[in-house]
Scaffold this active site. Structure first.
Site, PDB file in Angstrom:
ATOM      1  N   MET A   1       3.518  45.770  35.306  1.00  0.00           N
ATOM      2  CA  MET A   1       2.122  45.404  35.044  1.00  0.00           C
ATOM      3  C   MET A   1       1.734  45.868  33.647  1.00  0.00           C
ATOM      4  SD  MET A   1       0.083  45.417  38.595  1.00  0.00           S
ATOM      5  CE  MET A   1      -0.462  47.112  38.614  1.00  0.00           C
TER       6      MET A   1
ATOM      7  N   LEU B   1       3.284  50.205  29.523  1.00  0.00           N
ATOM      8  CA  LEU B   1       4.635  50.727  29.742  1.00  0.00           C
ATOM      9  C   LEU B   1       4.782  52.169  29.260  1.00  0.00           C
ATOM     10  CD1 LEU B   1       6.609  47.536  28.630  1.00  0.00           C
ATOM     11  CD2 LEU B   1       5.787  48.157  30.916  1.00  0.00           C
TER      12      LEU B   1
ATOM     13  N   GLN C   1      -2.960  41.869  44.093  1.00  0.00           N
ATOM     14  CA  GLN C   1      -2.500  43.096  44.745  1.00  0.00           C
ATOM     15  C   GLN C   1      -3.531  44.222  44.602  1.00  0.00           C
ATOM     16  OE1 GLN C   1       1.128  43.493  42.190  1.00  0.00           O
ATOM     17  NE2 GLN C   1       0.659  45.661  42.186  1.00  0.00           N
TER      18      GLN C   1
ATOM     19  N   GLU D   1      11.668  53.908  41.759  1.00  0.00           N
ATOM     20  CA  GLU D   1      11.594  54.544  43.080  1.00  0.00           C
ATOM     21  C   GLU D   1      10.252  55.250  43.286  1.00  0.00           C
ATOM     22  OE1 GLU D   1      15.102  56.960  43.246  1.00  0.00           O
ATOM     23  OE2 GLU D   1      16.410  55.235  43.653  1.00  0.00           O
TER      24      GLU D   1
ATOM     25  N   GLY E   1       8.913  55.703  32.196  1.00  0.00           N
ATOM     26  CA  GLY E   1       9.466  55.254  33.482  1.00  0.00           C
ATOM     27  C   GLY E   1       9.940  53.805  33.364  1.00  0.00           C
ATOM     28  N   HIS E   2       9.074  52.949  32.842  1.00  0.00           N
ATOM     29  CA  HIS E   2       9.479  51.552  32.614  1.00  0.00           C
ATOM     30  C   HIS E   2      10.640  51.475  31.626  1.00  0.00           C
ATOM     31  CE1 HIS E   2       5.049  51.232  33.551  1.00  0.00           C
ATOM     32  NE2 HIS E   2       5.521  50.360  34.421  1.00  0.00           N
TER      33      HIS E   2
ATOM     34  N   VAL F   1      10.910  58.925  36.784  1.00  0.00           N
ATOM     35  CA  VAL F   1      10.944  59.658  35.510  1.00  0.00           C
ATOM     36  C   VAL F   1       9.724  60.568  35.477  1.00  0.00           C
ATOM     37  CG1 VAL F   1      10.843  59.449  32.995  1.00  0.00           C
ATOM     38  CG2 VAL F   1      12.164  57.800  34.340  1.00  0.00           C
TER      39      VAL F   1
END
Lengths: 281, 281
Positions: free
Chosen positions: A30, A33, A61, A148, A36-37, A176
């Site tokens: 989404m 960033l 969502q 995750e 983690g991305h 992360v």
């Protein structure tokens, strides 16, 4: 690296790549960033010849009163992150490119969507399943990469891919964290400096739980109590949920005797943060 | 022509064909093939280099008390029909190849599934959407062929393909009729000879309605009345529904002023038969 905004363009480019024999990865995001991305894009670039990052704040969502309007958006910054992380193409559609006003079809899961984050976000995972199905149909990638951190989302997407026979491999990538342990999240930027400190309680409480598991504790009731009393030490924290479930079925369990997901959602001020770990009991 | 029973086999064969540059068609069926299906396969073979016919009596689109168990099945006969009609491959999976016991994901439409056949078959079209999505994901065809006899199904699948961005073209094919006008259906074989004759009332009543439309009648109330009084002449017939709806949205309409779908479902004895026509008003 190129950015396209239409379904036609991204589909065409990916088809050309597939025809030329390249392996193609999709990293659905989404935007907003963070590292983690970045770790998803890095891994996708290592394991595939071409990487498409989709950047789309998916309206369906979000529930009423959630942060759809305030959700951080900065395509220019995201493009820099994607480029340096090894992406080949960004697909950044507007909402009306993705959804007709008279949309009728949707994809959903049953039981997997009822607990954890789904309990208070009743249409959230149908929105996720629908947009991810659309992305898979638009971008016929070989592999798709998900974090995750959104453990329930990952479990649901894996099940959806199995149940509907999507011809794509789903790769879950580790959470992360900041140096001090806070899981990276686009929503961390909502936190004041005091709240930022208070937010450490998520990882701290999970670490206590993991320690107890390592020491042989198997009662999920007791394990949840350990998390709860830790979180209650932090005055800025308000518990949304603390759950320990079967890592595949997401069923609530009493005894931790197979792979389990320990997942929490905590409000720090007005910001809702989630964290989790999987324990191969 | 070959018959395969596993997802792995059919997916592999279609991938090989696609790699070799062949255009591929899918004709999804529940078997018990008659000349209506034959016309789909014929057309698919004319317009594509390779044709896959799926034969699968999809359990999740049948309701309680419906004819899942008694639905006619004869793979050997179907293979002969497919072969002579120009099919290259039959995909005939067992139910446990298609569905895990703990299936979670499904595809559905909202309003389009609530009227007509959906009114009394609440889970039918979710079952159809789910199995068709699975088939599209298993068999990445360029085009898929469906009969116009199942008009609501065709409208729903077209909308599902649009809304979920399936990369496939949906081709609707005209109703094939017996010489005396009865629409071909696998369920016609349930009829006794008396019922077979009574079943002519479906096409007869629709013809009366079409004549009235041609003569300028636009009131759907009156048009439905014309159908109703015709059907009531037949003692073995019992009306399930008579509907006139917008051909795209399937919304009930009062005045026939754009493309409309005139659709009926009639019990002849215990056998439920459907028929319809589209009128470009």
């Amino acid at each position: 690296m190129n950015t396209v905004k239409t379904i036609k363009e991204v589909r065409h480019q990916v088809k050309v790549w597939k025809k030329e024999g390249y392996s193609v990865a999709l990293v659905p995001t989404m935007g907003s960033l963070h590292s983690g991305h970045e770790s998803l894009i890095n891994r996708a670039a290592k394991e595939n010849e071409k990487v498409v990052v989709s950047i789309f704040v998916n309206p369906i969502q979000f529930g009423k009163g959630e942060d759809l309007d305030s959700y951080p958006r900065d395509l220019h910054k995201d493009e820099i992150v994607c480029d340096s992380a090894g992406a080949d193409l960004i697909f950044a559609p507007k909402a009306d490119e993705m959804y007709y006003k008279d949309i009728e079809a949707s994809v959903s899961v049953k039981e997997l969507a009822t607990g954890l984050c789904g309990a208070k976000r009743p249409n959230h995972f149908a929105g996720v399943c629908t947009v991810v199905s659309k992305l898979f149909n638009i971008i016929p990638a070989d592999k798709a990469y998900f974090g995750e951190k959104d453990a329930q989302q990952l479990a649901i997407i894996k099940r959806m891919v199995r149940d509907l026979n999507f011809d794509i491999e789903i790769i879950g990538c580790p959470i992360v964290r900041e140096k001090d342990g806070l899981a990276k999240s686009s929503r961390n930027m909502y936190l004041s400096s005091k709240e930022r400190e208070a937010a450490l309680i998520l990882n701290k409480s999970l670490t206590k739980c993991r320690d107890a598991l390592s020491n042989g504790e198997k009662s999920t009731k007791l394990l949840k109590k350990i998390i709860k009393s830790e979180i209650e030490k932090e005055v800025l924290a308000r518990i949304d949920y603390i759950e320990i479930v079967d890592a595949f079925s997401l069923d609530v369990i009493d005894i931790a005797c197979k792979p389990i997901l320990v997942a929490i959602a905590i409000y720090i001020g007005k910001t809702r943060l989630i964290d989790n770990f999987i324990y191969e009991a």
